[in-house]
Design an enzyme around this catalytic site. Structure first.
Site, PDB file in Angstrom:
ATOM      1  N   GLU A 163       0.819  -1.161   0.169  1.00  0.00           N
ATOM      2  CA  GLU A 163      -0.128  -0.047   0.137  1.00  0.00           C
ATOM      3  C   GLU A 163       0.692   1.113  -0.129  1.00  0.00           C
ATOM      4  OE1 GLU A 163       0.860   1.558   2.973  1.00  0.00           O
ATOM      5  OE2 GLU A 163       1.892  -0.227   3.643  1.00  0.00           O
ATOM      6  N   GLY A 303       6.529   0.107   4.074  1.00  0.00           N
ATOM      7  CA  GLY A 303       5.107  -0.259   3.250  1.00  0.00           C
ATOM      8  C   GLY A 303       5.384  -0.577   1.872  1.00  0.00           C
ATOM      9  N   GLU A 304       4.697  -0.219   1.165  1.00  0.00           N
ATOM     10  CA  GLU A 304       4.873  -0.381  -0.292  1.00  0.00           C
ATOM     11  C   GLU A 304       4.797  -2.168  -0.734  1.00  0.00           C
ATOM     12  OE1 GLU A 304       8.179   1.351  -2.121  1.00  0.00           O
ATOM     13  OE2 GLU A 304       7.770   3.270  -1.229  1.00  0.00           O
ATOM     14  N   GLY A 305       4.485  -3.050   0.251  1.00  0.00           N
ATOM     15  CA  GLY A 305       4.818  -4.295  -0.046  1.00  0.00           C
ATOM     16  C   GLY A 305       6.236  -4.978   0.072  1.00  0.00           C
TER      17      GLY A 305
END
Length: 336
Positions: A163, A303-305
């Site tokens: 995300e 975050g971001e995966g």
């Protein structure tokens, strides 16, 4: 292709009736694991991961050849409460960075041999400030779930969801607080780096939101306290279950999305593993509540995966050993 989501009741029913792993494939993988040229248990958790993966893929000797990383982006009305050290326009700017290949997750996905997709969810229309009103209407929640649901490639054989959304550790903390209780401060961290006063303010916001929205139903918690990108992650995780695609969970925000699914259907996360334990303090507690032991603990808080993408190669290695090693009989090695 999966059928489109038509309403929240249908989504709830799909969660409750989700398919399980293939028992025969799992048994075959367990049998094969016992015949490989190594002492029993010598590969530790890699053995468990390979057997788990084999069961979900329905193949006792699987391969990982088509991992997919999906990043969902959304904006949050609760940022009006001053809960983040960064302005909301950074979300739009980072989506452009993802699309141009310049973010950390682009590099990590590439290193893992994964396809990467980005989905921005109405960035010009943030959710409502959940201290004043529900974050989303039922229709908005359904649309966000559908975005994630449709984003999963049926041909993928492993999924990571991530995300981007300025302020989104606040709704994640609120979701965890609503689902698991305790004090707001137990679930609220510094996110992108707020100072002590900012942390106190953020904790207040989480407490106010959870006090205002009293339902503890997983989908209602997601609707009232979540965000579009958080709901989209939940939709993608649920879709992967229908497709029997194993999922590597990322950090605190992704795990909060997953927790909402587990609150609806107790076994909703059986097809998932935790890629890592992030530096966001409550993540370890949330993973423990869900019974998930992380594969990595590297102090990440991006975050971001990113942590999930890093863990792809661990799972790839587990499956490569399981499927590629010789058995004692094949190698002509005595098994004692």
């Amino acid at each position: 292709m999966l059928p489109a989501l038509t309403d929240l009741a249908q989504f709830r029913d799909l969660l409750g009736a989700a398919p399980g792993p293939d028992a025969a494939a799992r048994a075959g993988a367990e049998e094969r694991n016992g015949q490989l040229t190594k002492p029993p248990g010598a590969l530790g958790r890699l053995e468990d991961l390979a057997i788990w993966y084999a069961g979900w893929r329905g193949d006792a000797r699987p391969r990982i050849e088509a991992p997919q990383v999906i990043v969902f982006a959304g904006n949050h009305g609760v940022t009006a409460q001053g809960v983040s050290a960064f302005p909301a326009e950074v979300t739009v700017q980072m989506v452009m960075n993802f699309e141009h290949g310049g973010a950390a997750i682009n590099q990590l996905a590439r290193a893992a041999g994964a396809r990467m997709d980005v989905h921005a969810l109405e960035l010009d229309r943030p959710t409502q400030d959940f201290t004043q009103a529900p974050a989303m209407t039922g229709d908005e929640l359904l649309a966000a779930l559908q975005c994630g649901w449709a984003a999963v490639d049926p041909a993928a054989d492993l999924l990571v969801v991530g995300e981007m959304g300025i302020g989104n550790t606040t709704p994640a903390a609120a979701i965890a607080h609503a689902l698991f209780g305790g004090a707001a401060g137990d679930w609220t961290g510094r996110g992108t780096g707020v100072d002590d006063a900012g942390l106190a303010n953020k904790t207040r916001v989480v407490a106010e939101g959870v006090a205002l929205h009293t339902s503890r139903d997983g989908l209602e918690v997601l609707r009232c306290l979540g965000g579009r990108e958080i709901a989209a992650m939940a939709g993608a995780i649920a879709a992967a279950r229908q497709l029997r695609i194993p999922v590597i969970l990322d950090g605190f925000i992704c795990t909060a999305a997953a927790a909402a699914l587990a609150a609806v259907a107790a076994n909703a996360l059986d097809h998932t593993v935790a890629g890592h334990q992030s530096a966001e303090g409550a993540h370890a507690v949330l993973l423990a509540k869900l019974g998930k032991a992380p594969l990595l603990s590297l102090g990440l808080r991006l975050g971001e995966g990113s942590g999930g993408a890093l863990a792809i190669n661990i799972l790839k290695s587990a499956v490569a050993c399981h499927s590629g090693m010789a058995t004692f009989a094949e190698a002509g090695v005595s098994d004692g």
